[in-house]
Scaffold this motif. Structure first.
Motif, short mmCIF file in Angstrom:
data_model
loop_
_atom_site.label_atom_id
_atom_site.label_comp_id
_atom_site.label_asym_id
_atom_site.label_seq_id
_atom_site.Cartn_x
_atom_site.Cartn_y
_atom_site.Cartn_z
N VAL A 173 0.84 -1.20 0.00
CA VAL A 173 0.00 0.00 0.00
C VAL A 173 0.88 1.26 0.00
CG1 VAL A 173 -1.75 1.19 1.40
CG2 VAL A 173 -1.78 -1.30 1.26
N GLU A 178 5.85 2.81 4.59
CA GLU A 178 6.68 3.12 5.75
C GLU A 178 6.30 4.48 6.36
OE1 GLU A 178 10.65 2.42 4.27
OE2 GLU A 178 11.38 3.65 5.92
N GLY A 230 9.87 -1.14 2.12
CA GLY A 230 9.50 -1.80 0.88
C GLY A 230 10.59 -2.75 0.40
N SER A 287 4.10 3.28 -7.28
CA SER A 287 4.64 3.92 -8.48
C SER A 287 4.85 2.90 -9.60
CB SER A 287 5.95 4.60 -8.14
OG SER A 287 6.88 3.63 -7.71
N LEU A 332 -0.98 1.67 -10.54
CA LEU A 332 0.27 2.44 -10.60
C LEU A 332 0.04 3.93 -10.86
CD1 LEU A 332 2.25 -0.30 -12.55
CD2 LEU A 332 1.95 -0.05 -10.09
N CYS A 350 -3.25 9.57 -7.25
CA CYS A 350 -2.77 8.89 -8.45
C CYS A 350 -3.51 9.34 -9.70
CB CYS A 350 -2.88 7.39 -8.27
SG CYS A 350 -4.51 6.88 -7.74
N GLU A 365 5.20 11.92 -13.80
CA GLU A 365 4.33 12.10 -12.64
C GLU A 365 5.08 12.86 -11.55
OE1 GLU A 365 3.36 8.63 -10.15
OE2 GLU A 365 1.28 9.30 -10.21
P1 NAP Z 1 6.17 3.46 -4.16
O1 NAP Z 1 7.44 4.09 -3.82
O2 NAP Z 1 6.08 2.66 -5.40
O3 NAP Z 1 5.75 2.59 -2.90
C1 NAP Z 1 4.53 1.90 -2.84
C2 NAP Z 1 4.64 0.77 -1.85
O4 NAP Z 1 5.60 -0.17 -2.34
C3 NAP Z 1 5.13 1.20 -0.47
O5 NAP Z 1 4.49 0.43 0.52
C4 NAP Z 1 6.61 0.85 -0.55
O6 NAP Z 1 7.19 0.64 0.71
C5 NAP Z 1 6.58 -0.43 -1.35
N1 NAP Z 1 7.85 -0.78 -1.98
C6 NAP Z 1 8.89 0.02 -2.28
N2 NAP Z 1 9.88 -0.68 -2.85
C7 NAP Z 1 9.48 -1.97 -2.92
C8 NAP Z 1 10.04 -3.18 -3.42
N3 NAP Z 1 11.25 -3.21 -3.95
N4 NAP Z 1 9.33 -4.32 -3.33
C9 NAP Z 1 8.09 -4.31 -2.80
N5 NAP Z 1 7.50 -3.19 -2.31
C10 NAP Z 1 8.17 -2.03 -2.37
O7 NAP Z 1 5.01 4.54 -4.28
P2 NAP Z 1 4.69 5.68 -3.23
O8 NAP Z 1 5.69 6.75 -3.42
O9 NAP Z 1 4.47 5.12 -1.89
O10 NAP Z 1 3.25 6.16 -3.73
C11 NAP Z 1 3.07 7.05 -4.77
C12 NAP Z 1 2.83 6.33 -6.07
O11 NAP Z 1 1.70 5.47 -5.98
C13 NAP Z 1 2.50 7.26 -7.20
O12 NAP Z 1 3.18 6.86 -8.35
C14 NAP Z 1 1.01 7.09 -7.39
O13 NAP Z 1 0.53 7.41 -8.66
C15 NAP Z 1 0.83 5.66 -7.08
N6 NAP Z 1 -0.55 5.39 -6.68
C16 NAP Z 1 -1.37 4.70 -7.55
C17 NAP Z 1 -2.69 4.46 -7.22
C18 NAP Z 1 -3.60 3.70 -8.16
O14 NAP Z 1 -4.64 3.23 -7.70
N7 NAP Z 1 -3.27 3.57 -9.42
C19 NAP Z 1 -3.19 4.91 -6.00
C20 NAP Z 1 -2.35 5.59 -5.14
C21 NAP Z 1 -1.03 5.83 -5.50
P3 NAP Z 1 7.92 1.85 1.50
O15 NAP Z 1 6.89 2.81 1.88
O16 NAP Z 1 8.51 1.22 2.67
O17 NAP Z 1 8.93 2.40 0.55
#
Ligand code: NAP
Ligand code: MG
Length: 502
Positions: free
Chosen positions: A173, A202, A232, A253, A275, A308, A405
């Motif tokens: 999440v 986190e 993550g 992301s 994403l 998002c 983005e």
């Molecule tokens: P993110 O950096 O991709 O992180 C998302 C989740 O993935 C976090 O819980 C993160 O943990 C975890 N993560 C990070 N690296 C990982 C790995 N190597 N393996 C498995 N999990 C891992 O995204 P964010 O910055 O939190 O959120 C913003 C992004 O989410 C934006 O791009 C947004 O567009 C997208 N989003 C999409 C939607 C949709 O429904 N399409 C909705 C909301 C947000 P940590 O927090 O510990 O790093």
């Protein structure tokens, strides 16, 4: 909790229940037990408007994740949960929804303090959305079934299909709508009879931990829902390659989603990826310009742009472009920049200093790329990770501020001359999460909808959400759907059964 945060909570009269929750040591929820990380690791949680330390959360390990998966497996493979009848699952999910409703103000405060967002919006959107999602999926529990088929094969057969829960779901999440995004994944999973291990972001794990207390209070058997906090790169990564996870549901992301998806495919895990986005907005001259400007501003600045499907690229018919920009700026100036607990807050701080810096870097890049700052764009004094809502004019699709983005309160705009040009500009993106059209010409709107390459099209509004409507992107915005009846298909296997009759 440091004194800055204490003073902030006091200034806005945060409830005793919220203070009590935030003051106690935080533990992960695994198999019904409240645990520290197996190696004792923990990390600070920073409150975004004061930059003060709020509390600490455990940084789970791969071992902790493994323990959670085992607990979830035990419930799925013959445990008490697997024996429940659909209406019994339905009742438990409703009970959880009731508890969230009862504790709605507290959960909204926790979310606002942890993530930084507006408490009023958190109550109306995040918490209400969580309750509505759980109620919607509770109702589905008793309405999932296969079909009988009349075979043409010679002979005598009974042929039918069964819908079976996919198994243990791993949910990853992000931090922008922490509780609500978790509920999107949990509601459908519990309704179908799956069990779940959640890795919250986190930066925003606290509402998930309070939620877990309510899961327990609702009487959902231990091990059905598990919350493993941590990084993550550790917990998320371990979840992605754990053989005991049958289905991975990731929101985050595009780059991380891509990596997670590839790893999950090594074991042929079922997969949903929600994403990133860079959603286009097309404003025609026949639209109500004042109303459209307000809707476009709300659609990009809500949650300080950390949404998002935010409408971040606006294409405006040239004849109304100057008037539209003016209306946008006039309305944006009325949006109060304030800490999340301020009831009048609209623009809250970014979730973290890192996110603030990322957005400020993009604003600097936009200026360097030659986009005109029409509104905002100036740094704000701290404390607090604030970014001024910013509107760029006369952008081009080859600018990085238009193609990438940003995930902050930044709107890029440019004029267009013909409908064909607007459509081409809108579709010219790697993303395809959502799109919006502002026009009162129904024929034109109806003609454009099928041509927009996006998972959602909004007309004369933005980000209207309902648990009955599916959500998910085209192109690099993802794979699969959350919400709606569509989501259920991603949590079910279909078994074909042939019985040879005498
Ligand atoms: P993110 O950096 O991709 O992180 C998302 C989740 O993935 C976090 O819980 C993160 O943990 C975890 N993560 C990070 N690296 C990982 C790995 N190597 N393996 C498995 N999990 C891992 O995204 P964010 O910055 O939190 O959120 C913003 C992004 O989410 C934006 O791009 C947004 O567009 C997208 N989003 C999409 C939607 C949709 O429904 N399409 C909705 C909301 C947000 P940590 O927090 O510990 O790093
Ligand atoms: Mg936080």
């Amino acid at each position: 909790m440091d004194n800055k945060v204490k003073a902030y909570l006091q200034a806005f009269g945060v409830s005793e229940a919220t203070q009590r929750f935030l003051s106690k040591p935080q533990r992960m929820f695994i198999g019904g037990a409240w645990l520290e990380a197996s190696d004792g690791g923990s990390a600070e949680v920073v409150e975004p408007s004061t930059e003060g330390v709020l509390t600490r959360i455990p940084m789970g390990t791969a071992d902790d994740l493994d323990r959670a998966v085992r607990a979830a497996r035990a419930q799925f493979d013959g445990g008490a949960w697997s024996q429940l009848k659909p209406l019994e699952r339905e009742r438990l999910i409703h009970r959880l929804a009731d508890l969230i409703e009862t504790h709605g103000d507290e959960l909204a405060q926790i979310e606002a303090i942890d993530m930084g967002k507006s408490v009023v919006q958190a109550r109306a959107v995040d918490i209400q959305g969580t309750v509505d999602t759980l109620r919607y999926f509770a109702g589905w529990a008793s309405k999932i079934h296969g079909r009988t088929v009349e075979p043409s094969l010679p002979g005598n057969y009974l042929a039918y299909t069964r819908k079976e829960a996919v198994g243990v779901v791993g949910a990853i999440v992000p931090w922008n709508f922490p509780l609500q995004t978790m509920a999107w994944k949990l509601g459908a999973a519990l309704a179908t009879g799956c069990t779940v291990v959640v890795k919250p972001a986190e930066l925003t794990s606290l509402s998930a931990l309070r939620f877990a207390e309510l899961v327990q209070a609702a009487g959902i058997p231990d091990g059905v829902v598990n919350i493993v906090t941590g990084r993550g790169s550790v917990v998320g990564q371990a979840m992605t390659c754990h053989p005991g996870i049958d289905k991975l549901s990731f929101t985050g992301s595009t780059p991380v989603g891509c990596t997670v998806g590839k790893t999950a495919m090594d074991q042929m895990k079922r997969l949903t990826l929600e994403l990133g986005g860079k959603s286009p907005v097309i404003v025609f001259a026949d639209a109500d310009i004042e109303a459209a400007a307000q809707a476009v501003a709300n659609g990009v600045f809500f949650n300080s742009g950390q949404v998002c499907d935010a409408g971040t690229r606006a294409y405006i018919e040239r004849s109304v472009y100057p008037a539209f920009l003016e209306a946008l700026a006039r309305y944006t100036a009325t949006l109060k920049i304030a800490p999340g607990l301020d009831p009048d807050c609209f623009i809250s701080p970014m979730v973290s200093q890192q996110q603030q810096q990322r957005v400020l870097d993009y604003i600097a890049l936009g200026k360097a790329e030659g986009a005109q700052v029409h509104y905002g764009g100036e740094p704000l004094d701290g404390p607090g990770f604030y970014v001024q809502p910013t509107i760029f004019a006369h952008c081009r699709n080859d600018m990085r501020i238009v193609s990438e983005e940003i995930f902050g309160p930044v709107l890029v705009t440019q004029p267009f001359d013909t409908q064909e040009q607007a459509l081409a500009l809108a579709n010219d993106s790697l993303f395809g999460l959502a799109a919006a059209i502002y026009s009162n010409d129904l024929g034109r709107v109806h003609g454009l909808i099928p041509q927009l390459r996006a998972g959602t099209v909004y007309v004369n509004a933005h980000s209207t959400l309902d648990p009955a409507m599916p959500f998910g992107g085209y192109k690099q915005s993802g794979y699969g759907k959350d919400l709606g009846a569509e989501q259920l298909e991603f949590l079910l296997e279909t078994k074909a059964v042939w019985i040879t009759l005498p």
